[in-house]
Design a protein around this motif. Structure first.
Motif, PDB file in Angstrom:
ATOM      1  N   ALA A   1       0.810  -1.202   0.084  1.00 44.12           N
ATOM      2  CA  ALA A   1      -0.042  -0.119   0.020  1.00 44.12           C
ATOM      3  C   ALA A   1       0.692   1.196  -0.141  1.00 44.12           C
ATOM      4  O   ALA A   1       0.508   2.204  -0.574  1.00 44.12           O
ATOM      5  CB  ALA A   1      -0.889  -0.089   1.426  1.00 44.12           C
ATOM      6  N   THR A   2       1.964   1.248   0.677  1.00 42.53           N
ATOM      7  CA  THR A   2       2.808   2.595   0.730  1.00 42.53           C
ATOM      8  C   THR A   2       3.523   2.812  -0.643  1.00 42.53           C
ATOM      9  O   THR A   2       3.922   3.876  -0.827  1.00 42.53           O
ATOM     10  CB  THR A   2       3.977   2.178   1.453  1.00 42.53           C
ATOM     11  OG1 THR A   2       4.964   1.285   1.442  1.00 42.53           O
ATOM     12  CG2 THR A   2       3.336   2.117   3.133  1.00 42.53           C
ATOM     13  N   THR A   3       3.534   1.693  -1.478  1.00 44.05           N
ATOM     14  CA  THR A   3       3.928   1.888  -2.994  1.00 44.05           C
ATOM     15  C   THR A   3       2.949   2.639  -3.724  1.00 44.05           C
ATOM     16  O   THR A   3       3.457   3.323  -4.777  1.00 44.05           O
ATOM     17  CB  THR A   3       4.404   0.724  -3.575  1.00 44.05           C
ATOM     18  OG1 THR A   3       3.252  -0.019  -4.094  1.00 44.05           O
ATOM     19  CG2 THR A   3       5.353  -0.016  -2.651  1.00 44.05           C
ATOM     20  N   GLY A   4       1.787   2.889  -3.022  1.00 48.26           N
ATOM     21  CA  GLY A   4       0.608   3.690  -4.019  1.00 48.26           C
ATOM     22  C   GLY A   4      -0.141   2.359  -4.662  1.00 48.26           C
ATOM     23  O   GLY A   4      -1.132   3.145  -5.516  1.00 48.26           O
TER      24      GLY A   4
ATOM     25  N   HIS B   1      -2.292  -1.349   7.455  1.00 54.93           N
ATOM     26  CA  HIS B   1      -2.238  -0.377   8.404  1.00 54.93           C
ATOM     27  C   HIS B   1      -1.488   0.702   8.343  1.00 54.93           C
ATOM     28  O   HIS B   1      -0.723   0.795   7.194  1.00 54.93           O
ATOM     29  CB  HIS B   1      -1.427  -1.313   9.570  1.00 54.93           C
ATOM     30  CG  HIS B   1      -1.838  -2.942  10.008  1.00 54.93           C
ATOM     31  ND1 HIS B   1      -2.803  -2.801  10.880  1.00 54.93           N
ATOM     32  CD2 HIS B   1      -1.566  -3.941   9.470  1.00 54.93           C
ATOM     33  CE1 HIS B   1      -3.305  -4.246  10.985  1.00 54.93           C
ATOM     34  NE2 HIS B   1      -2.327  -4.787  10.193  1.00 54.93           N
ATOM     35  N   ALA B   2      -1.962   1.796   9.140  1.00 49.98           N
ATOM     36  CA  ALA B   2      -1.059   2.963   8.944  1.00 49.98           C
ATOM     37  C   ALA B   2       0.121   2.722   9.394  1.00 49.98           C
ATOM     38  O   ALA B   2       0.658   2.197  10.258  1.00 49.98           O
ATOM     39  CB  ALA B   2      -1.932   4.081   9.628  1.00 49.98           C
ATOM     40  N   SER B   3       0.864   4.021   8.636  1.00 52.48           N
ATOM     41  CA  SER B   3       2.293   3.893   9.084  1.00 52.48           C
ATOM     42  C   SER B   3       2.770   5.266   9.355  1.00 52.48           C
ATOM     43  O   SER B   3       2.227   6.219   8.745  1.00 52.48           O
ATOM     44  CB  SER B   3       3.362   3.316   8.014  1.00 52.48           C
ATOM     45  OG  SER B   3       3.220   4.041   7.137  1.00 52.48           O
ATOM     46  N   GLN B   4       3.964   5.508  10.495  1.00 58.22           N
ATOM     47  CA  GLN B   4       4.274   6.683  10.484  1.00 58.22           C
ATOM     48  C   GLN B   4       4.843   7.406   9.350  1.00 58.22           C
ATOM     49  O   GLN B   4       5.007   8.845   9.372  1.00 58.22           O
ATOM     50  CB  GLN B   4       5.081   6.613  11.754  1.00 58.22           C
ATOM     51  CG  GLN B   4       4.610   6.495  12.992  1.00 58.22           C
ATOM     52  CD  GLN B   4       5.422   6.679  14.252  1.00 58.22           C
ATOM     53  OE1 GLN B   4       6.659   6.384  14.208  1.00 58.22           O
ATOM     54  NE2 GLN B   4       4.913   6.750  15.300  1.00 58.22           N
ATOM     55  N   ASP B   5       5.754   6.558   8.488  1.00 52.82           N
ATOM     56  CA  ASP B   5       6.255   7.140   7.448  1.00 52.82           C
ATOM     57  C   ASP B   5       5.470   7.591   6.337  1.00 52.82           C
ATOM     58  O   ASP B   5       5.509   8.953   5.979  1.00 52.82           O
ATOM     59  CB  ASP B   5       7.405   5.855   6.795  1.00 52.82           C
ATOM     60  CG  ASP B   5       8.284   5.338   7.268  1.00 52.82           C
ATOM     61  OD1 ASP B   5       8.666   6.397   8.415  1.00 52.82           O
ATOM     62  OD2 ASP B   5       8.926   4.451   7.098  1.00 52.82           O
ATOM     63  N   ARG B   6       4.194   7.011   6.152  1.00 50.56           N
ATOM     64  CA  ARG B   6       3.440   7.453   5.355  1.00 50.56           C
ATOM     65  C   ARG B   6       2.509   8.885   5.809  1.00 50.56           C
ATOM     66  O   ARG B   6       2.239   9.696   5.183  1.00 50.56           O
ATOM     67  CB  ARG B   6       2.265   6.332   4.858  1.00 50.56           C
ATOM     68  CG  ARG B   6       2.686   5.543   4.227  1.00 50.56           C
ATOM     69  CD  ARG B   6       2.854   6.013   2.709  1.00 50.56           C
ATOM     70  NE  ARG B   6       1.578   6.645   2.131  1.00 50.56           N
ATOM     71  CZ  ARG B   6       1.592   7.449   1.040  1.00 50.56           C
ATOM     72  NH1 ARG B   6       2.687   7.851   0.608  1.00 50.56           N
ATOM     73  NH2 ARG B   6       0.479   7.915   0.736  1.00 50.56           N
ATOM     74  N   ASP B   7       2.331   8.735   7.187  1.00 52.41           N
ATOM     75  CA  ASP B   7       1.817   9.866   7.895  1.00 52.41           C
ATOM     76  C   ASP B   7       2.653  11.191   7.446  1.00 52.41           C
ATOM     77  O   ASP B   7       2.163  12.219   7.353  1.00 52.41           O
ATOM     78  CB  ASP B   7       1.709   9.699   9.188  1.00 52.41           C
ATOM     79  CG  ASP B   7       0.601  10.764   9.988  1.00 52.41           C
ATOM     80  OD1 ASP B   7      -0.288  11.129   9.043  1.00 52.41           O
ATOM     81  OD2 ASP B   7       1.023  11.102  11.046  1.00 52.41           O
TER      82      ASP B   7
ATOM     83  N   ALA C   1       3.614  16.289   4.606  1.00 57.34           N
ATOM     84  CA  ALA C   1       4.192  17.026   3.718  1.00 57.34           C
ATOM     85  C   ALA C   1       3.875  17.511   2.531  1.00 57.34           C
ATOM     86  O   ALA C   1       3.544  18.664   2.332  1.00 57.34           O
ATOM     87  CB  ALA C   1       5.616  16.307   3.461  1.00 57.34           C
ATOM     88  N   ALA C   2       2.831  16.586   1.946  1.00 58.54           N
ATOM     89  CA  ALA C   2       2.013  16.852   0.674  1.00 58.54           C
ATOM     90  C   ALA C   2       0.940  17.880   1.275  1.00 58.54           C
ATOM     91  O   ALA C   2       0.708  18.878   0.466  1.00 58.54           O
ATOM     92  CB  ALA C   2       1.354  15.751   0.191  1.00 58.54           C
ATOM     93  N   LEU C   3       0.264  17.756   2.089  1.00 57.13           N
ATOM     94  CA  LEU C   3      -0.713  18.891   2.549  1.00 57.13           C
ATOM     95  C   LEU C   3       0.062  20.259   2.888  1.00 57.13           C
ATOM     96  O   LEU C   3      -0.659  21.230   2.503  1.00 57.13           O
ATOM     97  CB  LEU C   3      -1.467  18.195   4.000  1.00 57.13           C
ATOM     98  CG  LEU C   3      -2.499  17.214   3.783  1.00 57.13           C
ATOM     99  CD1 LEU C   3      -2.737  16.603   5.212  1.00 57.13           C
ATOM    100  CD2 LEU C   3      -3.389  17.543   2.937  1.00 57.13           C
TER     101      LEU C   3
END
Length: 113
Positions: A45-48, A71-77, A82-84
């Motif tokens: 999922a983190t690969t998009g 699952h959510a990850s801190q890296d993706r957060d 940053a994108a926001l």
């Protein structure tokens, strides 16, 4: 993913013994075999990957089943934050260049009205 002691297919009858030894050897004695599905789907999922792609990879027929393994990850957060931040900066710059036009609400800006 796993091979038997002689390099051939791993038989079901010998799996638990080998699995338990490997877990201890790599320092993860509490790791469950099924945990790898969770890790694999979260990393995919983190690969998009889209939800449909994740469902296909995991062999799931429902989005609910696929989401259980994601699952959510801190890296993706951090990436999302940053994108926001960048989107906010761009929106602010756009507002400053619109001199003389009526102010738009945040919802209108988000919808690009």
């Amino acid at each position: 993913m796993f091979v038997g002691p002689r390099g051939g297919p791993l038989r079901r009858s010998g799996f638990r013994r080998i699995w338990n030894k490997v877990r201890v050897d790599v320092g993860l004695p509490d790791l469950h075999f099924h945990d790898m599905r969770h890790v694999g789907n979260t990393l995919a999922a983190t690969t998009g990957a889209s939800l449909k792609e994740l469902m296909s990879r995991m062999g799931h027929a429902s989005s609910r089943a696929a989401l259980i393994y994601q699952h959510a990850s801190q890296d993706r957060d951090k990436v999302i934050a940053a994108a926001l931040g960048e989107a906010f900066t761009v929106a602010r710059a756009s507002d400053k260049s619109d001199k003389g036009t009526p102010k738009r609400s945040g919802t209108q800006r988000a919808r690009k009205r």
